[in-house]
Design a protein around this motif. Sequence first.
Motif, PDB file in Angstrom:
ATOM      1  N   ALA A 132      26.578 -21.870  -8.599  1.00 42.90           N
ATOM      2  CA  ALA A 132      26.575 -23.270  -8.531  1.00 42.90           C
ATOM      3  C   ALA A 132      26.650 -23.672 -10.144  1.00 42.90           C
ATOM      4  CB  ALA A 132      25.525 -23.890  -8.022  1.00 42.90           C
ATOM      5  N   GLU A 133      27.616 -24.172 -10.735  1.00 46.58           N
ATOM      6  CA  GLU A 133      27.981 -24.377 -12.049  1.00 46.58           C
ATOM      7  C   GLU A 133      28.154 -25.922 -12.214  1.00 46.58           C
ATOM      8  OE1 GLU A 133      30.750 -22.960 -15.690  1.00 46.58           O
ATOM      9  OE2 GLU A 133      31.711 -23.527 -14.004  1.00 46.58           O
ATOM     10  N   ASP A 134      27.294 -26.505 -13.096  1.00 45.00           N
ATOM     11  CA  ASP A 134      27.663 -27.921 -13.594  1.00 45.00           C
ATOM     12  C   ASP A 134      28.991 -27.988 -14.518  1.00 45.00           C
ATOM     13  OD1 ASP A 134      27.783 -30.296 -14.571  1.00 45.00           O
ATOM     14  OD2 ASP A 134      25.668 -30.705 -14.752  1.00 45.00           O
ATOM     15  N   THR A 135      30.131 -28.429 -13.912  1.00 41.29           N
ATOM     16  CA  THR A 135      31.178 -28.267 -14.738  1.00 41.29           C
ATOM     17  C   THR A 135      31.392 -29.261 -16.106  1.00 41.29           C
ATOM     18  OG1 THR A 135      32.277 -30.005 -13.432  1.00 41.29           O
ATOM     19  CG2 THR A 135      32.702 -27.486 -12.768  1.00 41.29           C
ATOM     20  N   ASP A 136      30.297 -29.880 -16.184  1.00 43.34           N
ATOM     21  CA  ASP A 136      30.224 -30.790 -16.939  1.00 43.34           C
ATOM     22  C   ASP A 136      29.673 -30.198 -18.319  1.00 43.34           C
ATOM     23  OD1 ASP A 136      31.425 -32.946 -15.824  1.00 43.34           O
ATOM     24  OD2 ASP A 136      29.449 -33.904 -15.212  1.00 43.34           O
ATOM     25  N   THR A 137      28.698 -29.415 -17.965  1.00 39.65           N
ATOM     26  CA  THR A 137      27.845 -28.564 -19.052  1.00 39.65           C
ATOM     27  C   THR A 137      28.132 -27.094 -18.965  1.00 39.65           C
ATOM     28  OG1 THR A 137      26.048 -28.302 -17.759  1.00 39.65           O
ATOM     29  CG2 THR A 137      26.244 -30.244 -18.822  1.00 39.65           C
ATOM     30  N   GLY A 138      28.848 -26.507 -18.136  1.00 34.43           N
ATOM     31  CA  GLY A 138      28.999 -25.260 -17.879  1.00 34.43           C
ATOM     32  C   GLY A 138      27.649 -24.403 -17.437  1.00 34.43           C
ATOM     33  N   LYS A 139      26.559 -24.991 -17.156  1.00 36.19           N
ATOM     34  CA  LYS A 139      25.162 -24.475 -16.825  1.00 36.19           C
ATOM     35  C   LYS A 139      25.151 -24.186 -15.663  1.00 36.19           C
ATOM     36  CE  LYS A 139      20.129 -25.512 -17.089  1.00 36.19           C
ATOM     37  NZ  LYS A 139      19.934 -24.508 -17.515  1.00 36.19           N
ATOM     38  N   VAL A 140      24.687 -23.092 -15.256  1.00 38.09           N
ATOM     39  CA  VAL A 140      24.513 -22.360 -13.906  1.00 38.09           C
ATOM     40  C   VAL A 140      23.041 -23.006 -13.456  1.00 38.09           C
ATOM     41  CG1 VAL A 140      24.013 -20.102 -12.771  1.00 38.09           C
ATOM     42  CG2 VAL A 140      25.821 -20.033 -14.438  1.00 38.09           C
ATOM     43  N   LEU A 141      23.548 -23.517 -12.354  1.00 37.64           N
ATOM     44  CA  LEU A 141      22.296 -24.202 -11.495  1.00 37.64           C
ATOM     45  C   LEU A 141      21.633 -23.468 -10.415  1.00 37.64           C
ATOM     46  CD1 LEU A 141      23.749 -27.791 -11.645  1.00 37.64           C
ATOM     47  CD2 LEU A 141      22.207 -26.781 -13.256  1.00 37.64           C
ATOM     48  N   GLY A 142      22.514 -22.579  -9.942  1.00 40.38           N
ATOM     49  CA  GLY A 142      21.868 -21.933  -8.554  1.00 40.38           C
ATOM     50  C   GLY A 142      22.650 -20.651  -8.224  1.00 40.38           C
ATOM     51  N   LEU A 143      22.439 -19.828  -7.331  1.00 42.35           N
ATOM     52  CA  LEU A 143      23.333 -18.687  -7.077  1.00 42.35           C
ATOM     53  C   LEU A 143      22.974 -18.446  -5.646  1.00 42.35           C
ATOM     54  CD1 LEU A 143      21.733 -15.675  -7.436  1.00 42.35           C
ATOM     55  CD2 LEU A 143      20.957 -17.093  -9.391  1.00 42.35           C
ATOM     56  N   TYR A 144      24.125 -17.561  -5.104  1.00 44.05           N
ATOM     57  CA  TYR A 144      23.955 -16.801  -3.769  1.00 44.05           C
ATOM     58  C   TYR A 144      24.313 -15.483  -3.821  1.00 44.05           C
ATOM     59  CZ  TYR A 144      28.446 -17.855  -1.664  1.00 44.05           C
ATOM     60  OH  TYR A 144      29.976 -17.734  -1.498  1.00 44.05           O
ATOM     61  N   ILE A 145      23.911 -14.612  -3.005  1.00 43.51           N
ATOM     62  CA  ILE A 145      24.216 -13.203  -2.925  1.00 43.51           C
ATOM     63  C   ILE A 145      24.464 -13.244  -1.350  1.00 43.51           C
ATOM     64  CG2 ILE A 145      23.336 -11.951  -4.724  1.00 43.51           C
ATOM     65  CD1 ILE A 145      20.957 -11.040  -2.622  1.00 43.51           C
ATOM     66  N   LEU A 146      25.632 -12.474  -0.853  1.00 47.48           N
ATOM     67  CA  LEU A 146      26.057 -12.188   0.371  1.00 47.48           C
ATOM     68  C   LEU A 146      26.251 -10.460   0.532  1.00 47.48           C
ATOM     69  CD1 LEU A 146      27.315 -13.252   3.204  1.00 47.48           C
ATOM     70  CD2 LEU A 146      29.599 -13.330   1.848  1.00 47.48           C
ATOM     71  N   HIS A 147      25.685 -10.164   1.664  1.00 51.63           N
ATOM     72  CA  HIS A 147      25.903  -8.672   1.587  1.00 51.63           C
ATOM     73  C   HIS A 147      25.611  -8.300   3.404  1.00 51.63           C
ATOM     74  CE1 HIS A 147      21.500  -8.847   1.948  1.00 51.63           C
ATOM     75  NE2 HIS A 147      21.752  -9.502   0.987  1.00 51.63           N
ATOM     76  N   PRO A 148      25.904  -7.019   3.703  1.00 42.13           N
ATOM     77  CA  PRO A 148      25.866  -6.584   4.909  1.00 42.13           C
ATOM     78  C   PRO A 148      24.049  -6.756   5.252  1.00 42.13           C
ATOM     79  CG  PRO A 148      27.086  -5.093   3.819  1.00 42.13           C
ATOM     80  CD  PRO A 148      26.558  -5.997   2.979  1.00 42.13           C
ATOM     81  N   ASN A 149      24.039  -7.208   6.623  1.00 41.78           N
ATOM     82  CA  ASN A 149      22.598  -7.015   6.962  1.00 41.78           C
ATOM     83  C   ASN A 149      22.138  -5.602   7.494  1.00 41.78           C
ATOM     84  OD1 ASN A 149      20.065  -8.746   7.433  1.00 41.78           O
ATOM     85  ND2 ASN A 149      20.522  -8.187   9.551  1.00 41.78           N
ATOM     86  N   ASN A 150      23.195  -5.075   8.091  1.00 36.24           N
ATOM     87  CA  ASN A 150      22.990  -3.642   8.720  1.00 36.24           C
ATOM     88  C   ASN A 150      24.280  -2.857   8.498  1.00 36.24           C
ATOM     89  OD1 ASN A 150      21.953  -1.541   9.968  1.00 36.24           O
ATOM     90  ND2 ASN A 150      20.474  -2.973  11.007  1.00 36.24           N
TER      91      ASN A 150
END
Length: 167
Positions: free
Chosen positions: A54-72
């Motif tokens: 998640a990027e603040d497009t006004d400042t370019g700062k990264v505010l959060g993230l997620y990872i997605l991957h197989p559970n099994n």
Amino acid sequence: MNIQIREYKDSDIQEMNRIWNRVVDDGVAFPQEDDLTEETGRGFFAGQTYTAVAEDTDTGKVLGLYILHPNNVGRCGHICNASYAVDADVRGFHIGEKLVSDCLVQAKAYDYLVLQFNAVVATNVHARHLYERLGFTQLGTIPGGFRMKAGHYEDICPYYFDLRTLH
């Protein structure tokens, strides 16, 4: 703030590590106990099916993230898992909701059928309310399934979302 959810870039790794490590160090939500370094973070984020920030497009700062991957694997490979981290300084601005909503879309795009969370800590009420508001179903409760940083045990609540219901 103008928030954009986008695929991460190598130039984001330092901020991603900082945000991820803060959640790990808090010891109340992620099962990991070891911080990511620049090297281990680079490999960790690259090894996921999809990683977004998640990027603040006004400042370019990264505010959060997620990872997605197989559970099994194999016969359960159609079920995925994800983790979310929001910078402690900007919690309460619905960044987590934007991350989870984008993750659902990406999970479906990668042909997963179900998104499952194995270990949502029962005391993580903000995350639980968000998941329930977005249509996740709680599967039950596992007593004492999470060891908190302070050493005591809290229940965990597995959740799932049927991605076939997304249009």
